[in-house]
Design an enzyme around this catalytic site. Sequence first.
Site, short mmCIF file in Angstrom:
data_model
loop_
_atom_site.label_atom_id
_atom_site.label_comp_id
_atom_site.label_asym_id
_atom_site.label_seq_id
_atom_site.Cartn_x
_atom_site.Cartn_y
_atom_site.Cartn_z
N GLU A 142 0.83 -1.21 0.00
CA GLU A 142 0.00 0.00 0.00
C GLU A 142 0.87 1.27 0.00
O GLU A 142 2.09 1.20 0.21
CB GLU A 142 -0.93 0.02 1.21
CG GLU A 142 -0.21 0.07 2.54
CD GLU A 142 -1.01 0.73 3.65
OE1 GLU A 142 -1.53 1.84 3.45
OE2 GLU A 142 -1.08 0.13 4.73
N LYS A 190 -5.37 10.73 0.81
CA LYS A 190 -5.52 9.39 1.39
C LYS A 190 -6.76 8.78 0.75
O LYS A 190 -7.87 9.28 0.92
CB LYS A 190 -5.67 9.51 2.91
CG LYS A 190 -5.97 8.19 3.59
CD LYS A 190 -6.10 8.38 5.09
CE LYS A 190 -6.81 7.20 5.72
NZ LYS A 190 -7.14 7.44 7.13
N VAL A 215 -5.42 0.28 2.98
CA VAL A 215 -5.54 -1.17 2.85
C VAL A 215 -6.74 -1.52 1.96
O VAL A 215 -6.62 -2.34 1.04
CB VAL A 215 -5.67 -1.83 4.26
CG1 VAL A 215 -6.10 -3.29 4.14
CG2 VAL A 215 -4.35 -1.71 5.01
N ASP A 269 -17.01 5.24 13.90
CA ASP A 269 -15.76 5.19 13.13
C ASP A 269 -15.24 3.76 13.01
O ASP A 269 -14.62 3.23 13.94
CB ASP A 269 -14.71 6.11 13.76
CG ASP A 269 -13.50 6.31 12.85
OD1 ASP A 269 -13.40 5.57 11.84
OD2 ASP A 269 -12.67 7.18 13.14
N SER A 309 -13.18 1.46 10.16
CA SER A 309 -12.43 1.58 8.91
C SER A 309 -13.08 0.78 7.78
O SER A 309 -13.55 -0.35 7.99
CB SER A 309 -11.00 1.08 9.11
OG SER A 309 -10.33 1.06 7.87
N ALA A 310 -13.05 1.36 6.58
CA ALA A 310 -13.55 0.67 5.39
C ALA A 310 -12.69 -0.56 5.08
O ALA A 310 -13.10 -1.43 4.30
CB ALA A 310 -13.56 1.62 4.21
N ASP A 311 -11.52 -0.66 5.71
CA ASP A 311 -10.67 -1.86 5.52
C ASP A 311 -11.44 -3.12 5.91
O ASP A 311 -11.26 -4.18 5.29
CB ASP A 311 -9.41 -1.79 6.40
CG ASP A 311 -8.45 -0.68 5.98
OD1 ASP A 311 -8.67 -0.04 4.94
OD2 ASP A 311 -7.47 -0.46 6.73
N LYS A 356 -3.49 -2.31 15.79
CA LYS A 356 -2.88 -1.31 16.67
C LYS A 356 -3.82 -0.93 17.80
O LYS A 356 -5.03 -0.77 17.58
CB LYS A 356 -2.56 -0.10 15.81
CG LYS A 356 -1.63 0.85 16.49
CD LYS A 356 -1.20 1.91 15.54
CE LYS A 356 -0.04 1.43 14.69
NZ LYS A 356 0.35 2.39 13.69
#
Length: 300
Positions: free
Chosen positions: A24, A86, A106, A138, A140-142, A159
């Site tokens: 990435e 981003k 990602v 919130d 992540s779209a990952d 993390k």
Amino acid sequence: MNYIDIKPEVVEALQNKQPVVALESTIISHGMPYPKNMETALQVEAVIREEGAVPATIALIDGKIKVGLHQNEIQYLAKKGREVIKTSRRDIPYVLSHKLTGATTVAATMIAAELAGIKIFATGGIGGVHRGASETFDISADLQELAKTNVAVVCAGIKSILDLGLTLEYLETMGVPVLGYQTDELPAFYTRKSGFKVDYKMKSPQEIAELLQVKWATGLNGGVVIANPVPEAHALDEQIMKKAIEQALAAQQKAGIKGKDSTPFLLAKVKELTSGQSLVSNIELVLNNARLAARIARFC
Ligand code: PSU
Ligand code: MN
């Protein structure tokens, strides 16, 4: 397709069924400071080559999805840093239709890798469910991408700026296996331990490659998380990390940072609060993930 530009070296490797590893670029523009970001991106590619695989760093450049970057393109993304967009799934159409340059997260990297026919992708850490997500939403779209796109992601776990427990629950709901490379425990990026278990402990790259083959051959679409703990020598102290993350989260609240800015803000803050120690660990774990990804790719 008119919107994708695959480097000839990558096309050739794919045609000849040689191992290819996707990488990435948000980690370059938003994840690390210049010039370490550039040095690391080039080193990661070198490690993959040492393992006999072809690296394909992915970004959106001048309105094209580029699979496999040239050195000057990596340098450009590294120098521009946060000025580059981003780019996650929802940002791709805008960046392409306006012929802009974007660094892929990602999620966006998985989309591009799948379009190109690359099955294995190495990075540092994936996005996840943020702490306090029941209020902020919130997530992540990952995670949605892992639910549907057929690419395996080698990372150093999740993390602790994120809510690890909720991220694992989300992945379970979406049918995404979380594998531990030679570990039972989910690593937490800078640390090898998190207090959470992975779904399955895997002993070798071959065992992982076989699982991937079976998953996709049986029509079980979606990705796999391969969690590879940071090498012992570069793991950070758990208490120091815990404190830095709490302080970073408090600073985020105070500054009112939301949405796509959250993750880059927290990463930069943690680095500042650990006086750069976290950056060394971050670089080492990425190199370690690239090596494992290349070894898995050899069996795919
Ligand atoms: N975690 C890291 N380093 C990173 C990222 C996550 O330790 O650089 C980047 C990745 O590109 C990841 C993205 O896909 O942040 C997630 O952003 P968001 O939470 O906005 O989806
Ligand atoms: Mn988010």
